[in-house]
Design a protein around this motif. Sequence first.
Motif, PDB file in Angstrom:
ATOM      1  N   GLY A  49       7.287 -10.364   8.740  1.00 37.00           N
ATOM      2  CA  GLY A  49       7.057  -8.734   8.891  1.00 37.00           C
ATOM      3  C   GLY A  49       8.169  -8.062   9.134  1.00 37.00           C
ATOM      4  N   PHE A  50       8.960  -8.117   9.960  1.00 37.18           N
ATOM      5  CA  PHE A  50      10.172  -7.663  10.253  1.00 37.18           C
ATOM      6  C   PHE A  50      11.001  -7.375   9.039  1.00 37.18           C
ATOM      7  CE2 PHE A  50      13.907  -5.709  11.968  1.00 37.18           C
ATOM      8  CZ  PHE A  50      13.482  -4.649  13.026  1.00 37.18           C
ATOM      9  N   ALA A  51      11.049  -8.334   8.274  1.00 34.98           N
ATOM     10  CA  ALA A  51      12.049  -8.307   7.033  1.00 34.98           C
ATOM     11  C   ALA A  51      11.333  -7.378   6.006  1.00 34.98           C
ATOM     12  CB  ALA A  51      12.046  -9.766   6.292  1.00 34.98           C
ATOM     13  N   ASN A  52       9.929  -7.438   6.031  1.00 35.47           N
ATOM     14  CA  ASN A  52       9.147  -6.546   5.064  1.00 35.47           C
ATOM     15  C   ASN A  52       9.338  -5.126   5.238  1.00 35.47           C
ATOM     16  OD1 ASN A  52       8.601  -8.672   3.505  1.00 35.47           O
ATOM     17  ND2 ASN A  52       6.503  -8.815   4.539  1.00 35.47           N
ATOM     18  N   LEU A  53       9.545  -4.698   6.682  1.00 35.42           N
ATOM     19  CA  LEU A  53       9.504  -3.395   7.317  1.00 35.42           C
ATOM     20  C   LEU A  53      10.913  -2.951   6.962  1.00 35.42           C
ATOM     21  CD1 LEU A  53       8.746  -1.147   9.198  1.00 35.42           C
ATOM     22  CD2 LEU A  53       9.520  -2.315  11.137  1.00 35.42           C
ATOM     23  N   LEU A  54      11.807  -3.913   7.109  1.00 38.71           N
ATOM     24  CA  LEU A  54      13.237  -3.434   6.695  1.00 38.71           C
ATOM     25  C   LEU A  54      13.378  -3.241   5.208  1.00 38.71           C
ATOM     26  CD1 LEU A  54      15.739  -5.581   8.608  1.00 38.71           C
ATOM     27  CD2 LEU A  54      15.180  -3.257   9.103  1.00 38.71           C
ATOM     28  N   GLN A  55      12.641  -3.760   4.369  1.00 41.00           N
ATOM     29  CA  GLN A  55      12.520  -3.438   3.101  1.00 41.00           C
ATOM     30  C   GLN A  55      11.926  -2.148   2.541  1.00 41.00           C
ATOM     31  OE1 GLN A  55      10.861  -7.303   1.319  1.00 41.00           O
ATOM     32  NE2 GLN A  55      12.921  -8.055   1.001  1.00 41.00           N
ATOM     33  N   LYS A  56      11.020  -1.919   3.461  1.00 38.18           N
ATOM     34  CA  LYS A  56      10.342  -0.543   3.299  1.00 38.18           C
ATOM     35  C   LYS A  56      11.039   0.670   3.587  1.00 38.18           C
ATOM     36  CE  LYS A  56       5.659  -1.616   4.624  1.00 38.18           C
ATOM     37  NZ  LYS A  56       4.743  -1.471   5.551  1.00 38.18           N
ATOM     38  N   VAL A  57      11.772   0.623   4.693  1.00 33.99           N
ATOM     39  CA  VAL A  57      12.771   1.417   5.079  1.00 33.99           C
ATOM     40  C   VAL A  57      14.349   1.620   4.032  1.00 33.99           C
ATOM     41  CG1 VAL A  57      11.885   1.764   7.302  1.00 33.99           C
ATOM     42  CG2 VAL A  57      13.959   0.606   6.897  1.00 33.99           C
ATOM     43  N   ALA A  58      14.421   0.567   3.620  1.00 35.52           N
ATOM     44  CA  ALA A  58      15.674   0.620   2.940  1.00 35.52           C
ATOM     45  C   ALA A  58      15.583   1.288   1.386  1.00 35.52           C
ATOM     46  CB  ALA A  58      16.081  -0.815   2.632  1.00 35.52           C
ATOM     47  N   LYS A  59      16.558   1.818   0.856  1.00 38.52           N
ATOM     48  CA  LYS A  59      16.670   2.612  -0.377  1.00 38.52           C
ATOM     49  C   LYS A  59      17.301   1.742  -1.421  1.00 38.52           C
ATOM     50  CE  LYS A  59      20.168   5.624   0.972  1.00 38.52           C
ATOM     51  NZ  LYS A  59      20.670   4.809   2.023  1.00 38.52           N
ATOM     52  N   ALA A  60      17.155   1.936  -2.481  1.00 39.73           N
ATOM     53  CA  ALA A  60      17.797   1.321  -3.698  1.00 39.73           C
ATOM     54  C   ALA A  60      19.537   1.118  -3.412  1.00 39.73           C
ATOM     55  CB  ALA A  60      17.760   1.917  -5.001  1.00 39.73           C
ATOM     56  N   GLU A  86      17.690   8.239  11.486  1.00 38.32           N
ATOM     57  CA  GLU A  86      16.545   8.216  10.828  1.00 38.32           C
ATOM     58  C   GLU A  86      15.966   6.833  10.479  1.00 38.32           C
ATOM     59  OE1 GLU A  86      13.068   9.872   9.584  1.00 38.32           O
ATOM     60  OE2 GLU A  86      14.460  10.885  10.752  1.00 38.32           O
ATOM     61  N   LEU A  87      16.857   6.146   9.907  1.00 38.80           N
ATOM     62  CA  LEU A  87      16.307   4.642   9.809  1.00 38.80           C
ATOM     63  C   LEU A  87      15.864   4.029  10.915  1.00 38.80           C
ATOM     64  CD1 LEU A  87      19.173   3.203   7.344  1.00 38.80           C
ATOM     65  CD2 LEU A  87      16.584   3.687   6.748  1.00 38.80           C
ATOM     66  N   ILE A  88      16.383   4.206  12.153  1.00 45.59           N
ATOM     67  CA  ILE A  88      16.113   3.618  13.246  1.00 45.59           C
ATOM     68  C   ILE A  88      14.579   4.113  13.702  1.00 45.59           C
ATOM     69  CG2 ILE A  88      16.422   3.500  15.537  1.00 45.59           C
ATOM     70  CD1 ILE A  88      19.433   3.429  14.927  1.00 45.59           C
ATOM     71  N   LYS A  89      14.379   5.426  13.579  1.00 43.38           N
ATOM     72  CA  LYS A  89      13.091   5.978  13.829  1.00 43.38           C
ATOM     73  C   LYS A  89      12.138   5.342  13.049  1.00 43.38           C
ATOM     74  CE  LYS A  89      14.816  10.270  15.443  1.00 43.38           C
ATOM     75  NZ  LYS A  89      15.137  12.045  15.186  1.00 43.38           N
ATOM     76  N   GLN A  90      12.401   5.187  11.701  1.00 41.53           N
ATOM     77  CA  GLN A  90      11.515   4.732  10.642  1.00 41.53           C
ATOM     78  C   GLN A  90      11.041   3.099  11.117  1.00 41.53           C
ATOM     79  OE1 GLN A  90      12.722   5.261   6.576  1.00 41.53           O
ATOM     80  NE2 GLN A  90      12.981   7.258   6.974  1.00 41.53           N
ATOM     81  N   ILE A  91      12.168   2.412  11.515  1.00 43.86           N
ATOM     82  CA  ILE A  91      11.939   1.054  11.953  1.00 43.86           C
ATOM     83  C   ILE A  91      11.076   1.126  13.088  1.00 43.86           C
ATOM     84  CG2 ILE A  91      13.111  -1.053  12.703  1.00 43.86           C
ATOM     85  CD1 ILE A  91      15.421  -0.306  10.741  1.00 43.86           C
ATOM     86  N   LEU A  92      11.291   1.780  14.169  1.00 46.71           N
ATOM     87  CA  LEU A  92      10.602   1.684  15.503  1.00 46.71           C
ATOM     88  C   LEU A  92       9.054   2.349  15.040  1.00 46.71           C
ATOM     89  CD1 LEU A  92      13.232   3.231  17.801  1.00 46.71           C
ATOM     90  CD2 LEU A  92      12.368   0.689  17.488  1.00 46.71           C
ATOM     91  N   GLY A  94       7.220   1.653  12.188  1.00 47.36           N
ATOM     92  CA  GLY A  94       6.646   0.753  11.754  1.00 47.36           C
ATOM     93  C   GLY A  94       6.425  -0.465  12.560  1.00 47.36           C
ATOM     94  N   LEU A  95       6.919  -0.529  13.830  1.00 41.47           N
ATOM     95  CA  LEU A  95       6.696  -1.822  14.584  1.00 41.47           C
ATOM     96  C   LEU A  95       4.955  -2.291  14.737  1.00 41.47           C
ATOM     97  CD1 LEU A  95       9.495  -1.474  17.356  1.00 41.47           C
ATOM     98  CD2 LEU A  95       9.414  -2.920  15.008  1.00 41.47           C
ATOM     99  N   GLN A  96       4.250  -0.992  15.021  1.00 41.58           N
ATOM    100  CA  GLN A  96       2.898  -1.510  15.240  1.00 41.58           C
ATOM    101  C   GLN A  96       2.168  -2.159  14.114  1.00 41.58           C
ATOM    102  OE1 GLN A  96       1.400  -0.520  18.124  1.00 41.58           O
ATOM    103  NE2 GLN A  96      -0.099  -2.097  17.274  1.00 41.58           N
ATOM    104  N   ASP A  97       2.769  -1.888  13.019  1.00 38.34           N
ATOM    105  CA  ASP A  97       2.132  -2.693  11.781  1.00 38.34           C
ATOM    106  C   ASP A  97       2.480  -4.126  11.603  1.00 38.34           C
ATOM    107  OD1 ASP A  97       1.197  -0.256  10.771  1.00 38.34           O
ATOM    108  OD2 ASP A  97       2.922   0.071   9.563  1.00 38.34           O
ATOM    109  N   ILE A  98       3.520  -4.654  12.416  1.00 37.60           N
ATOM    110  CA  ILE A  98       4.015  -5.907  12.319  1.00 37.60           C
ATOM    111  C   ILE A  98       3.621  -6.824  13.666  1.00 37.60           C
ATOM    112  CG2 ILE A  98       5.716  -5.611  10.564  1.00 37.60           C
ATOM    113  CD1 ILE A  98       7.809  -5.907  12.646  1.00 37.60           C
ATOM    114  N   ALA A  99       3.565  -6.049  14.553  1.00 40.57           N
ATOM    115  CA  ALA A  99       3.395  -6.707  15.848  1.00 40.57           C
ATOM    116  C   ALA A  99       2.474  -7.681  16.044  1.00 40.57           C
ATOM    117  CB  ALA A  99       2.838  -5.513  17.047  1.00 40.57           C
TER     118      ALA A  99
END
Length: 142
Positions: A49-60, A86-92, A94-99
Amino acid sequence: DQLPVRVRSELSRAKSEKRPLSLLLVRVSKISSLAKQSRTEEAELLHQGFANLLQKVAKAGDAIFRLNLSSFCLLADETTRDGSDELIKQILGGLQDIANDGEGGASSLHVAFGVVCYSGNPETEVSVETLLLTANENLAQA
């Protein structure tokens, strides 16, 4: 094994193209605590779930590496310090979605970041080793 090779390549390119580059080391402590409790399936689900979250916030152009069960590296192309924040804010965010529910949800996820940024100034002397060591020291202090 690929992380230093990729960082070297991206840093060289960032220097020659005079563009910023950020390296974020991320540790999710709950993953390792679940594994230590022999709750490996839950640990793997949280890891995925966390790996997926990182993929969501990462850009090409960004690269994500698994460092171990609970730690990741996000190599963020053309990303300044403000962009890293900003990436850190996006990751934080998105945590509820993977908790894992039932044990505090997102509030039970302790996420630490070790960030280092190259400004894009070609006159700034920085090595791959320095970037990785500094990011790791920042993660240890987080």
